[in-house]
Design an enzyme around this catalytic site. Structure first.
Site, PDB file in Angstrom:
ATOM      1  N   SER A 113      35.880  34.784  59.057  1.00 42.72           N
ATOM      2  CA  SER A 113      35.167  34.552  60.306  1.00 42.72           C
ATOM      3  C   SER A 113      34.840  35.828  61.065  1.00 42.72           C
ATOM      4  O   SER A 113      34.188  36.715  60.550  1.00 42.72           O
ATOM      5  CB  SER A 113      35.987  33.594  61.157  1.00 42.72           C
ATOM      6  OG  SER A 113      35.245  33.227  62.279  1.00 42.72           O
ATOM      7  N   HIS A 114      35.380  35.932  62.265  1.00 43.52           N
ATOM      8  CA  HIS A 114      35.036  37.043  63.163  1.00 43.52           C
ATOM      9  C   HIS A 114      35.919  38.261  62.917  1.00 43.52           C
ATOM     10  O   HIS A 114      35.767  39.266  63.591  1.00 43.52           O
ATOM     11  CB  HIS A 114      35.221  36.572  64.599  1.00 43.52           C
ATOM     12  CG  HIS A 114      36.572  35.958  64.813  1.00 43.52           C
ATOM     13  ND1 HIS A 114      36.910  34.735  64.291  1.00 43.52           N
ATOM     14  CD2 HIS A 114      37.666  36.423  65.429  1.00 43.52           C
ATOM     15  CE1 HIS A 114      38.166  34.467  64.594  1.00 43.52           C
ATOM     16  NE2 HIS A 114      38.653  35.473  65.287  1.00 43.52           N
ATOM     17  N   ASP A 278      28.726  35.212  64.604  1.00 45.21           N
ATOM     18  CA  ASP A 278      29.873  35.944  64.051  1.00 45.21           C
ATOM     19  C   ASP A 278      29.776  36.142  62.537  1.00 45.21           C
ATOM     20  O   ASP A 278      28.739  35.865  61.927  1.00 45.21           O
ATOM     21  CB  ASP A 278      31.170  35.220  64.410  1.00 45.21           C
ATOM     22  CG  ASP A 278      31.346  33.934  63.633  1.00 45.21           C
ATOM     23  OD1 ASP A 278      30.325  33.326  63.264  1.00 45.21           O
ATOM     24  OD2 ASP A 278      32.498  33.534  63.373  1.00 45.21           O
ATOM     25  N   ASP A 280      30.776  34.566  59.845  1.00 45.32           N
ATOM     26  CA  ASP A 280      30.324  33.466  58.977  1.00 45.32           C
ATOM     27  C   ASP A 280      29.332  32.536  59.659  1.00 45.32           C
ATOM     28  O   ASP A 280      29.018  31.466  59.125  1.00 45.32           O
ATOM     29  CB  ASP A 280      31.526  32.683  58.445  1.00 45.32           C
ATOM     30  CG  ASP A 280      32.349  32.041  59.544  1.00 45.32           C
ATOM     31  OD1 ASP A 280      32.376  32.592  60.659  1.00 45.32           O
ATOM     32  OD2 ASP A 280      32.967  30.984  59.303  1.00 45.32           O
ATOM     33  N   ASP A 282      29.349  30.687  62.432  1.00 42.58           N
ATOM     34  CA  ASP A 282      29.633  29.453  63.168  1.00 42.58           C
ATOM     35  C   ASP A 282      29.840  29.679  64.668  1.00 42.58           C
ATOM     36  O   ASP A 282      29.765  28.749  65.446  1.00 42.58           O
ATOM     37  CB  ASP A 282      30.803  28.665  62.543  1.00 42.58           C
ATOM     38  CG  ASP A 282      32.076  29.470  62.411  1.00 42.58           C
ATOM     39  OD1 ASP A 282      32.097  30.634  62.859  1.00 42.58           O
ATOM     40  OD2 ASP A 282      33.050  28.936  61.839  1.00 42.58           O
ATOM     41  N   ARG A 283      30.105  30.918  65.077  1.00 41.19           N
ATOM     42  CA  ARG A 283      30.280  31.173  66.512  1.00 41.19           C
ATOM     43  C   ARG A 283      28.982  31.669  67.137  1.00 41.19           C
ATOM     44  O   ARG A 283      28.125  32.198  66.443  1.00 41.19           O
ATOM     45  CB  ARG A 283      31.339  32.257  66.736  1.00 41.19           C
ATOM     46  CG  ARG A 283      32.708  31.855  66.281  1.00 41.19           C
ATOM     47  CD  ARG A 283      33.710  32.923  66.645  1.00 41.19           C
ATOM     48  NE  ARG A 283      35.046  32.455  66.283  1.00 41.19           N
ATOM     49  CZ  ARG A 283      36.154  32.859  66.858  1.00 41.19           C
ATOM     50  NH1 ARG A 283      36.111  33.761  67.821  1.00 41.19           N
ATOM     51  NH2 ARG A 283      37.322  32.388  66.480  1.00 41.19           N
ATOM     52  N   LYS A 377      31.189  24.158  63.531  1.00 45.80           N
ATOM     53  CA  LYS A 377      30.457  24.712  64.655  1.00 45.80           C
ATOM     54  C   LYS A 377      29.306  25.537  64.087  1.00 45.80           C
ATOM     55  O   LYS A 377      29.358  25.953  62.927  1.00 45.80           O
ATOM     56  CB  LYS A 377      31.366  25.510  65.560  1.00 45.80           C
ATOM     57  CG  LYS A 377      32.166  26.617  64.918  1.00 45.80           C
ATOM     58  CD  LYS A 377      33.163  27.139  65.946  1.00 45.80           C
ATOM     59  CE  LYS A 377      33.885  28.374  65.448  1.00 45.80           C
ATOM     60  NZ  LYS A 377      35.113  28.046  64.706  1.00 45.80           N
TER      61      LYS A 377
HETATM   62  C1  G16 Z   1      38.680  29.184  64.206  1.00 46.18           C
HETATM   63  C2  G16 Z   1      38.678  27.706  64.400  1.00 46.18           C
HETATM   64  C3  G16 Z   1      38.389  27.384  65.835  1.00 46.18           C
HETATM   65  C4  G16 Z   1      39.363  28.087  66.747  1.00 46.18           C
HETATM   66  C5  G16 Z   1      39.341  29.572  66.467  1.00 46.18           C
HETATM   67  C6  G16 Z   1      40.417  30.335  67.212  1.00 46.18           C
HETATM   68  O1  G16 Z   1      37.417  29.703  64.406  1.00 46.18           O
HETATM   69  O2  G16 Z   1      37.700  27.088  63.586  1.00 46.18           O
HETATM   70  O3  G16 Z   1      38.469  26.014  65.984  1.00 46.18           O
HETATM   71  O4  G16 Z   1      39.053  27.850  68.076  1.00 46.18           O
HETATM   72  O5  G16 Z   1      39.568  29.802  65.105  1.00 46.18           O
HETATM   73  O6  G16 Z   1      41.652  29.920  66.760  1.00 46.18           O
HETATM   74  P1  G16 Z   1      42.971  30.649  67.179  1.00 46.18           P
HETATM   75  O7  G16 Z   1      42.993  30.585  68.679  1.00 46.18           O
HETATM   76  O8  G16 Z   1      44.055  29.867  66.529  1.00 46.18           O
HETATM   77  O9  G16 Z   1      42.871  32.081  66.711  1.00 46.18           O
HETATM   78  P2  G16 Z   1      36.776  30.716  63.375  1.00 46.18           P
HETATM   79  O10 G16 Z   1      35.438  31.038  63.949  1.00 46.18           O
HETATM   80  O11 G16 Z   1      37.734  31.878  63.338  1.00 46.18           O
HETATM   81  O12 G16 Z   1      36.727  29.991  62.074  1.00 46.18           O
END
Ligand code: G16
Length: 544
Positions: A113-114, A278, A280, A282-283, A377
């Site tokens: 992800s990010h 981000d 991937d 989704d953000r 997302k």
């Molecule tokens: C993931 C989850 C999200 C979550 C985020 C932060 O996002 O899909 O639902 O809100 O992590 O999670 P945490 O607070 O546990 O770090 P992504 O974009 O990283 O896949």
């Protein structure tokens, strides 16, 4: 087909977090590490033989190598077909779209992800089920159990597949289809939004936008959608070439990490609209000229304006937000006469609500918004949703947000992150807080009185499953909240997240800096949790 069964031993650290397994690249490169996890996914599934698997990732370092390994394992485990994005690329929402469109059994998405990418940075893998959404906890728990007892995995001996050429080839008895990564997704977007009106806006000469893909997966998607299909000038998309290390940046669309965009949007000749996505895809982050829209407000405003967008003109069945997300969407839901569900952090918790048609829009404070069009997302979807609203309303982003606050009041909101804290100390802080919870209700802190204090637990209204210990909530009698939880997506130490929220109905007080408006709550959070003592830090690493 030459199937080999390779003996292996379990790794103790393969417990999926908020969104799949995320570790540093060298961890994944250890012999059998990736293979063990992939075999554990397959071993936890039933009846997939002969069916279709979708496979792709955000293009970060190790994506291509991992894809070749997974393809050969999928063949050895007797999948019928794998659809893989060209170059190994599929954004997370596009993967969700492709799973649903093709009735696939599921999908494997490679992304952290990010988190940053590169030889010593992060890599990740997650499994999505046939509705296109992240595997629910019962599946990830089964995968984790399997990783602890695995003794062997299966792989075929074969040459690598050419991932850069569209078309079909064979790996043993399994077909590999290299598909266009963008086409299905772009078509889905055209079916939801008024591309005609958005094109008019973007070609009017009176409106400029800047989309920052942060050298991550949305580059190809954004060029195609904004510059090709919607006619925005070439150059509208910046940092649009996906790179294995994201150009050395941190592909996280917030005010800290998306600094190129922030510079443009707060500069003298700032465009009217800015957005970033981000690693991937989704953000998302939404900006107006010199104006930031919090993700919680963004969800609330989308919900309030949904009728202006063709794909949602029939109205919403409900809204869902994660617990730490501000309560701004709840106020819109109340006015619309629909339910607003509060789920734990993690997009996987929205899947059942969307499948059961209880919610149409979902969102999280962590820069995630989405809808029932896929089960993830979706960053570019959110950008298009905003463009559609802007095209219809003809006002600036700032004017739309301020009007929204006038109608509903403003939920001041901020998240303070303490990253890479000593994990034992972070757990001590949470344990101590848990122990103190029963004594907090009724206590006064400055102008605030504690109404309730609990550890959030969620009963899924569709399947009745219970998820406990999802974050500590301290609610005050005026509706303000402080939430404490440990991140489930970090790869180093622990990340403590503190979410602060206060409600201001008076429009004459809507122009404060959130850090000022939340000042007293910030002090109270220190008093209640002794953050400095436990983390050894004087201030947060990141404030969003
Ligand atoms: C993931 C989850 C999200 C979550 C985020 C932060 O996002 O899909 O639902 O809100 O992590 O999670 P945490 O607070 O546990 O770090 P992504 O974009 O990283 O896949």
């Amino acid at each position: 087909m030459n199937i080999k069964t390779i003996s292996t031993q379990p790794f103790a650290d393969q417990k999926p977090g908020t969104s799949g397994l995320r570790k540093r690249v060298p961890t994944f490169q250890q012999p059998n590490y990736l293979e063990n996890f992939v075999q554990s996914i397959f071993d936890s599934l039933e009846g997939y033989q002969g069916t279709t698997l979708v496979l792709g990732g955000d293009g970060r370092y190790y994506n291509r190598q991992a894809i070749q390994i997974i393809l050969k394992m999928a063949a050895a485990n007797r999948f019928g077909q794998v659809l893989v994005g060209k170059g190994g690329i599929l954004s997370t929402p596009a993967a969700s779209c492709v799973i649903r469109k093709n009735g696939a059994f599921g999908g494997i998405i490679l992304s952290a992800s990010h988190n940053p990418g590169g030889p010593n940075a992060d890599f990740g893998i997650k499994y999505n089920i046939s509705n296109g959404g992240p595997a629910p906890e019962k599946v990830t728990d089964a995968i984790y159990t399997r990783t602890k007892e695995i003794t062997a995995y299966k792989i075929i001996e074969a040459d690598d597949i050419n991932l850069d050429k569209l078309g079909s080839s064979q790996l043993g008895t399994m077909t590999v289809q290299v598909i266009d990564s963008v086409a299905d997704y772009a078509e889905l977007m055209e079916s939801l939004f008024d591309f005609g009106s958005i094109r008019e806006l973007l070609t009017s000469g009176k409106f400029r936008m800047c989309m920052d893909s942060l050298h991550a997966v949305t580059g190809g998607y954004a060029h195609e959608i904004f510059e090709q299909r919607l006619g925005a000038p070439v150059g509208t998309v910046q940092n649009g070439v996906p790179l294995e290390d994201f150009g050395g940046g941190h592909p996280d669309p917030n005010l800290v990490y998306a600094h190129d965009l922030v510079e443009v949007m707060y500069g003298e000749t700032a465009p009217d609209f800015g957005a970033a996505s981000d690693g991937d895809g989704d953000r998302n982050m939404i900006l107006g000229r010199k104006f930031f829209v919090t993700p919680s407000d963004s969800l609330a405003i989308m919900a309030a304006n949904a009728k202006l967008v063709p794909g949602y003109s029939q109205g919403l069945t409900g809204i869902a937000r994660s617990m730490p997300t501000s309560q701004a969407p709840d106020r819109v839901a109340e006015k619309l006469g629909i339910e607003c569900y509060e789920t734990p952090t993690g997009w996987k918790f929205f899947g059942n609500l969307l499948d059961a048609n209880k919610a149409t829009l979902c969102g999280e404070e962590s820069f995630g918004t989405g809808s029932n069009h896929v089960r993830e997302k979706d960053g570019l979807w959110a950008v298009l949703f905003w463009l559609n609203i802007l095209a219809v309303r003809g006002q600036s982003v700032e004017a739309i947000v301020k009007e929204h606050w006038q109608t509903y009041g403003r939920n001041y909101y901020s998240r303070h992150d303490y990253e890479e804290v000593d994990a034992d100390k972070a757990n001590e802080l949470i344990t101590k807080l848990r122990g103190d919870l029963s004594q907090l209700p009724g206590r006064k802190f400055g102008q605030y009185t504690v109404d309730y204090a609990d550890d959030f637990s969620y009963a899924d209204p569709v399947d009745g499953s219970i998820s406990q210990k999802q974050g500590i909530r301290i609610g005050f009698t005026d509706g303000s909240r402080i939430v404490f939880r440990l991140s489930g997506t970090g790869t180093q130490g622990a990340t403590l997240r503190i979410y602060l929220e206060s409600y201001e109905p008076d429009a004459s007080k809507h122009d404060l800096d959130p850090q000022v408006a939340l000042g007293e709550l910030i002090t109270i959070s220190e008093e209640i949790a002794q953050i400095r003592h436990f983390t050894g830090r004087e201030q947060p690493t990141v404030i969003t």
